[in-house]
Design a protein around this motif. Structure first.
Motif, short mmCIF file in Angstrom:
data_model
loop_
_atom_site.label_atom_id
_atom_site.label_comp_id
_atom_site.label_asym_id
_atom_site.label_seq_id
_atom_site.Cartn_x
_atom_site.Cartn_y
_atom_site.Cartn_z
N ALA A 255 9.65 15.93 -1.51
CA ALA A 255 8.91 15.37 -2.63
C ALA A 255 7.71 14.59 -2.11
O ALA A 255 6.71 14.45 -2.78
N VAL A 256 7.85 14.08 -0.89
CA VAL A 256 6.75 13.34 -0.30
C VAL A 256 6.04 14.24 0.70
O VAL A 256 6.67 14.84 1.55
N PRO A 257 4.72 14.38 0.59
CA PRO A 257 4.00 15.21 1.56
C PRO A 257 4.24 14.71 2.97
O PRO A 257 4.25 13.50 3.22
N PHE B 157 0.81 -1.21 0.00
CA PHE B 157 0.00 0.00 0.00
C PHE B 157 0.85 1.27 0.00
O PHE B 157 0.35 2.35 -0.28
N ILE B 158 2.12 1.18 0.36
CA ILE B 158 2.96 2.37 0.52
C ILE B 158 3.50 2.80 -0.84
O ILE B 158 4.16 2.04 -1.53
N LYS B 159 3.22 4.04 -1.22
CA LYS B 159 3.67 4.56 -2.51
C LYS B 159 4.77 5.62 -2.37
O LYS B 159 5.61 5.74 -3.26
N ASN B 160 4.75 6.39 -1.29
CA ASN B 160 5.72 7.47 -1.10
C ASN B 160 6.40 7.31 0.25
O ASN B 160 5.73 7.08 1.25
N ILE B 161 7.72 7.47 0.28
CA ILE B 161 8.44 7.39 1.55
C ILE B 161 9.40 8.56 1.67
O ILE B 161 10.09 8.92 0.71
N ILE C 247 10.67 8.52 -3.63
CA ILE C 247 11.62 8.28 -2.54
C ILE C 247 12.33 9.59 -2.25
O ILE C 247 12.99 10.14 -3.13
N GLU C 248 12.19 10.10 -1.02
CA GLU C 248 12.76 11.40 -0.66
C GLU C 248 13.82 11.18 0.42
O GLU C 248 13.52 10.79 1.54
#
Length: 382
Positions: A336-338, A72-76, A100-101
């Motif tokens: 880049a990731v909220p 479920f994880i798309k942004n980290i 990926i940030e």
């Protein structure tokens, strides 16, 4: 011969009715439970890791995820810590990452290791650690959906095939600090339309830019040799701006399947005569000294705040924005990731895919057993 008849008005046995009701309830529960992870996924796309010990990013991710299914994880966003090879491996365990940030982190020794994050199926945006000086071989190769890379001005070396086959890559801020670009480093990067080879690079190695989507490229004045097939099959390449006062030596197939004009200084036109081959023409129309530098976006500069080692490097050495330009940026890291609360409540009471599958299977088994029992009951009374 005895004749058996079935009484349509005969009521079904109580046991059969209970089984049918149980079956209906089980199927209803299965459907509801299947919907829970889908709703939970909407709220768990973003994951923030505040900090971690080197070599233990996997543990920090697990703690922050708090039980969520990694699918479920798309942004980290990893906000601090120093990554080693094991930690990059921990990121590969999250299969559907899109962003990926890592701007707030450092990479051990300033080096991103070989094969750090290759062939990520969904990765589109990548922000490198703030102290990065070298990008290892095949570090990000095969990321076919990768569109944007943000990197600090501390990068000096991009090793062999580091970004090879990143077909969607449009932005790569190569600053004047880069003095080495390895073999095949940008091979098959079809979406890059222009590129500036910094001053300080003395040799282009085989296949560095083969099959790229360039329309134009600028070759810095220090390049002395261009290896085999460097620009081969760059079918869109039309203009090559060559700033060397002497033409670099060419290996075989440098301009295979390329039809372009080479722009050089008038005094160097005769030297570049050796480049005339197939559909390559020489135009002596360059003026002024080489002063080009790769464009570095405001977003890229903003990704690294004034605590980054990059901010201590003078513009003359890096080719990045001036101190005045940097001062205009807000004093914060552009993530880049909220930003999200620490892992939130992962799945918020939902269940993992594995549990859902088990429940569905159980419902199916109950259905089969109920059918068998009912049919057996009917057969025994017919």
């Amino acid at each position: 011969m005895a004749k058996f008849t079935y009484n349509k008005n005969k009521k079904r046995p109580l046991f059969a009715r209970i089984l049918v009701c149980a079956l209906a309830v089980a199927l209803l529960v299965g459907i509801v439970v299947m919907a829970i992870p889908a709703r939970a996924a909407e709220s768990t796309e973003n994951l923030t890791v505040q900090s971690f010990e080197t070599g233990k990013l996997a543990d920090a991710i697990s703690e922050a995820a708090d039980g969520t299914d990694y699918n479920f994880i798309k942004n980290i966003a990893v906000l601090s810590g120093t990554l080693n090879g094991t930690d990059y491996g921990a990121l590969t365990a999250i299969p559907n990452l899109e962003i990926i940030e890592l701007a707030g982190t450092e990479t051990e020794g300033g080096i991103i290791p070989e094969n750090a994050l290759p062939s990520r199926n969904q990765l589109t945006v990548l922000t490198l650690p703030k102290n990065t000086s070298e990008i290892g071989k095949n570090a990000f190769s095969g990321n076919r959906k990768l569109v944007k890379v943000l990197m600090p001005a501390t990068v000096t070396k991009i090793d062999d095939y580091a970004f090879a086959s990143c077909e969607a890559l449009e932005e790569i801020p190569v600053s004047a600090a880069v003095t080495y670009i390895g073999e095949g480093a940008f091979q098959d990067c079809k979406a890059i339309t222009e590129f500036v080879i910094p001053a300080g690079i003395s040799e282009l190695y085989p296949n560095t830019f083969s099959k790229c989507g360039f329309e134009s490229i600028s070759i810095g004045p220090d390049v002395k040799k261009i290896g085999g097939s460097v620009f081969a099959d760059c079918n869109n390449l039309k203009n090559i701006y060559a700033y060397g006062t002497e033409a670099p030596a060419l290996d075989s197939d440098v301009f295979r399947n390329v039809s372009a004009a080479v722009h050089c200084y008038e005094d160097s036109e005769e030297s570049y005569g050796s480049w005339k081959q197939n559909n390559i023409t020489i135009t002596a129309d360059l003026t002024g000294e080489y002063s080009l530098k790769a464009e570095v976006s405001e977003e890229n500069n903003a990704a690294y705040d004034d605590t980054s080692p990059a901010s201590d490097t003078p513009e003359a050495e890096t080719g990045t924005a001036s101190a005045a330009d940097t001062a205009e940026q807000t004093e914060t890291t552009a993530e880049a990731v909220p930003a999200v609360p620490q892992a939130q409540t992962v799945q918020q009471g939902g269940l993992s895919i594995g549990v859902v599958i088990v429940i569905v299977i159980m419902a199916a088994v109950i259905a089969v057993l109920a059918t068998v029992l009912v049919m057996t009951k009917k057969g025994g009374k017919s």
